[in-house]
Design an enzyme around this catalytic site. Structure first.
Site, mmCIF file in Angstrom:
data_model
loop_
_atom_site.group_PDB
_atom_site.id
_atom_site.type_symbol
_atom_site.label_atom_id
_atom_site.label_comp_id
_atom_site.label_asym_id
_atom_site.label_seq_id
_atom_site.Cartn_x
_atom_site.Cartn_y
_atom_site.Cartn_z
ATOM 1 N N GLY A 68 -38.997 79.346 5.793
ATOM 2 C CA GLY A 68 -40.137 78.983 4.108
ATOM 3 C C GLY A 68 -40.690 77.912 3.777
ATOM 4 N N CYS A 69 -40.732 77.792 3.249
ATOM 5 C CA CYS A 69 -41.125 75.473 3.019
ATOM 6 C C CYS A 69 -40.356 74.867 3.170
ATOM 7 C CB CYS A 69 -41.133 75.559 0.965
ATOM 8 S SG CYS A 69 -41.558 74.564 0.643
ATOM 9 N N PHE A 70 -40.594 74.240 4.215
ATOM 10 C CA PHE A 70 -40.532 73.209 4.563
ATOM 11 C C PHE A 70 -39.422 72.238 3.947
ATOM 12 C CE2 PHE A 70 -43.921 71.532 6.577
ATOM 13 C CZ PHE A 70 -44.817 71.096 5.304
#
Length: 246
Positions: A68-70
């Site tokens: 997902g979002c880093f």
């Protein structure tokens, strides 16, 4: 403008505001909103890998994870003892398309990823995998995590060696056989992928923006889950990218 700053659904934003009204407490260098876990995804207690890579007496090693979002992936690993560096970036596509603007379109083959440099004498690759599958993200969600959707948010492990690939395959099989999740694991196991660091403003984003609604709702609970489920591996002060350059 970064789309994540306004990407929460109306219902989620309402839940967040109700949660924030409960007050706040300090965690490490940032702000953790009290009772936030009530609205966050629950972490999953899972067994450690039955087999692990050798530890001790080795040079620092690299591992690359996409979940997902880093921002959240980086933030979790920055609080793990034995991690020397965790850098947000892109893996799975070409160097020419490794930019946030292009990757966000979802057609580059890249996933938002984090390159973790770690000391195998302090933390094993197996321990990093266990944290990945337990705390970092939900490995049963296909091409999405939380409010973020698209192949750039896929669950993936980019092995940096044949040994890492073999071990990741064995661990996924172990977890599937143990039925620790209500649905099958969809994590892609990929190798021979390059890693390209993300833009500077993405680095250390969780630590620098603890009051950001996206961070407060989606990511700070993951750090709390790390502390709660893996107390022996948790460190209060994160290892930051920008500090290592100063």
């Amino acid at each position: 403008m970064n789309t994540r700053l306004t990407s929460l659904p109306v219902a989620s934003r309402r839940t967040l505001l109700q949660t924030l009204a409960g007050g706040s407490v300090l965690l490490g260098g940032g702000l953790l909103w009290q009772r936030l876990a009530l609205s966050a995804e629950e972490a999953v207690r899972i067994p450690a890998p039955a087999l692990d890579l050798p530890a001790g007496g080795q040079a620092p090693q690299r591992a690359i994870f996409a979940g997902g979002c880093f921002w959240g992936v980086q933030g979790v690993y920055q609080h793990v003892k034995g991690v020397l560096r965790a850098v947000s970036g892109y893996s799975g596509g070409a160097a020419t398309t490794a930019s946030y603007e292009q990757v966000s379109r979802g057609n580059t083959g890249h996933a938002e990823s984090v390159e973790v440099t770690f000391d195998p004498a302090q933390v094993s690759y197996g321990a990093l995998l266990q944290i990945f599958f337990s705390v970092v993200h939900d490995p049963t969600q296909l091409n999405r995590q939380g409010p973020d959707t698209g192949t750039q948010y896929r669950s993936a492990i980019f092995a940096t060696s044949p040994a890492q690939l073999k071990m990741a395959q064995a661990y996924v099989a172990q977890l599937d056989a143990a039925h620790v999740y209500p649905k099958p694991i969809v994590t892609r196991l990929e190798d021979r992928a390059g890693f390209y660091p993300a833009e500077t403003y993405h680095q250390d984003f969780m630590t620098e923006n603890p009051g950001n609604p996206y961070i407060a709702f989606n990511d700070l609970p993951k750090v709390e889950n790390l502390r709660r489920l893996f107390p022996d591996r948790y460190r209060r002060e994160p290892v930051l990218v920008k500090q290592s350059h100063s």
